[in-house]
Enzyme design. Structure first.
Site: not given
Ligand SMILES: Cc1cc2nc3c(=O)[nH]c(=O)nc-3n(C[C@H](O)[C@H](O)[C@H](O)COP(=O)(O)OP(=O)(O)OC[C@H]3O[C@@H](n4cnc5c(N)ncnc54)[C@H](O)[C@@H]3O)c2cc1C
Length: 388
Positions: A72, A200, A292, A296, A383
């Site tokens: 994009h 948006y 969201p 980011k 962005y």
């Molecule tokens: C509904 C939703 C929509 C989103 N939309 C966007 C978007 O459009 N754009 C964007 O940039 N970001 C978006 N985000 C944010 C983005 O998805 C997150 O920032 C991203 O997933 C972060 O990755 P992470 O690996 O840090 O955490 P997570 O993806 O949360 O991964 C953490 C992992 O740890 C595991 N875990 C948790 N507790 C434990 C435990 N006690 N023991 C072992 N494992 C555990 C979980 O099961 C999970 O698999 C969105 C988030 C949500 C919830």
């Protein structure tokens, strides 16, 4: 069991860190509470910054993203029925990629399986011990049996509701938080997107976002109350609420259809500081959350992993702790800039209050954004992602 780095969580942060460490000859074990299928079923982020793409390439898992992702060059913002376009390419020379988090997770899982690096799924009762000693440990239950993983370092990549951050002594951590009085009701549908670029929408009825995953799969969001009951939103009600928020052209192109996923996400800004406690390092959503609106969350998880993986490579290869010592400070500098941008987009595009003063300020911000090249460039720089 013994490893060099114990990684808690197989989300994008944990999987990407594991892959980058493995590429550099550093042993790691991932402990994930859920099953692999459950992790893959979560529909989340979709916009990837150039720096995140570069990291996925470095991790050796970028091929499918380059083949199937959508580049994009710009984004569109619709204010009360009038659409404006901001070109990232013209303003910064950079672009972003639309490629779903689910696909990135799958690519990382496949990459990990291909090199035979260990991941323990369905790891229950994960508990961190001795994080301020030279030999931290993680205990957990797998297949009903108690297990122990002894390591040099622990990477807490277990998201906002994980166990790593609460394992830190309360007095050692400061939490900064802002909870917004609104949520996003999102729908995923196998229908063609209304536009080739994200739109948006700022509208008196509330914010909306027209996004996509592929040329045949769309992702739409509308602003809703956090107290909203998802059961009260059959598909037709969603489409009926989205349509009046769009401009005439988008409304004309909108193809509605059955949802294949529907969810409500609350909007929150959160930062925990510092991000290092002895031999425990927090990364991704475990340390910070952004609403969201600025796309980011996933990209910040990737930038934390970039700093942390480099620091661990420096520790093992060059016997230097400089990167580890500066990890928290470096990561938080980028985190706070993304927090600022995500907060600004949220406050500028949503119906935050009923106070007409707030509405006029939003319109003034947006008018300035569309008329000033300096303002548009600052928006585009943020962005597409600030440099590491
Ligand atoms: C509904 C939703 C929509 C989103 N939309 C966007 C978007 O459009 N754009 C964007 O940039 N970001 C978006 N985000 C944010 C983005 O998805 C997150 O920032 C991203 O997933 C972060 O990755 P992470 O690996 O840090 O955490 P997570 O993806 O949360 O991964 C953490 C992992 O740890 C595991 N875990 C948790 N507790 C434990 C435990 N006690 N023991 C072992 N494992 C555990 C979980 O099961 C999970 O698999 C969105 C988030 C949500 C919830």
């Amino acid at each position: 069991m013994r490893t060099q780095v114990a990684i808690i969580g197989a989300g994008p942060a944990g999987l990407l860190l594991g892959q980058l460490l493995h590429k550099n000859g550093i042993d790691n074990v991932i402990l994930e509470r859920q099953t692999a299928d459950y992790v893959l079923s979560r529909i989340r982020a979709g916009v990837i910054e150039q720096v995140t793409m570069d990291l996925l390439d470095q991790a050796g898992v970028g091929a499918r993203m380059h083949a199937d992702g959508l580049v994009h060059d710009g984004v569109q913002i619709c204010v009360d029925g009038i659409r404006h376009r901001l070109s990232f390419k013209e303003l910064t020379g950079k672009t972003v990629m639309v490629y779903g988090q689910t696909e990135i997770t799958k690519d990382l899982m496949d990459g990990r399986a291909a090199v035979g690096a260990p991941t323990v799924y369905s790891a229950h009762d994960v508990s961190l011990h001795d994080i301020f000693s030279d030999k931290p440990r993680v205990t957990y239950r797998s297949e009903g049996e108690p297990r122990e993983l002894v390591c040099d370092f622990i990477a807490g990549c277990d998201g906002f509701h994980g166990v790593s951050r609460p394992s830190v002594p309360a007095g050692a951590i400061t939490a900064y938080e802002r909870v917004y009085p609104l949520g996003w009701l999102g729908i995923l549908s196998d229908t063609p997107p209304v536009s080739e670029e994200l739109i948006y929408v700022r509208h008196p009825r509330g914010f909306a976002l027209c996004s996509m995953r592929t040329p045949t799969r769309s992702r739409y969001y509308i602003q809703c109350s956090v107290a909203e009951d998802i059961e009260a939103w059959p598909d037709q009600r969603f489409w009926d609420e989205l349509k009046p928020r769009l401009d005439d052209e988008a409304r004309g192109h909108l193809v509605t259809g059955a949802s294949i996923e529907k969810s409500i996400a609350p909007l929150r800004s959160f930062v925990a500081a510092p991000m290092r406690f002895g031999r425990l390092f927090l990364a991704g959503d475990a340390a910070h959350i952004v609403p969201p609106t600025g796309a980011k969350g996933l990209n910040l998880a990737a930038s934390d992993v970039q700093y942390l993986s480099r620091a661990l490579v420096e520790h093992y290869a060059d016997k230097s702790n400089a990167g580890l010592d500066h990890y928290s400070e470096r990561a938080l500098k980028r985190v706070w800039k993304a927090e600022r941008f995500s907060w600004w987009m949220t406050m500028t595009l949503h119906r935050i209050s009923d106070n007409p003063f707030d509405h006029q300020l939003q319109l003034a911000e947006l008018d300035y954004l569309f008329r000033s090249k300096a303002a548009a460039t600052a928006f585009a720089e943020n962005y597409v992602g600030l440099p590491y």
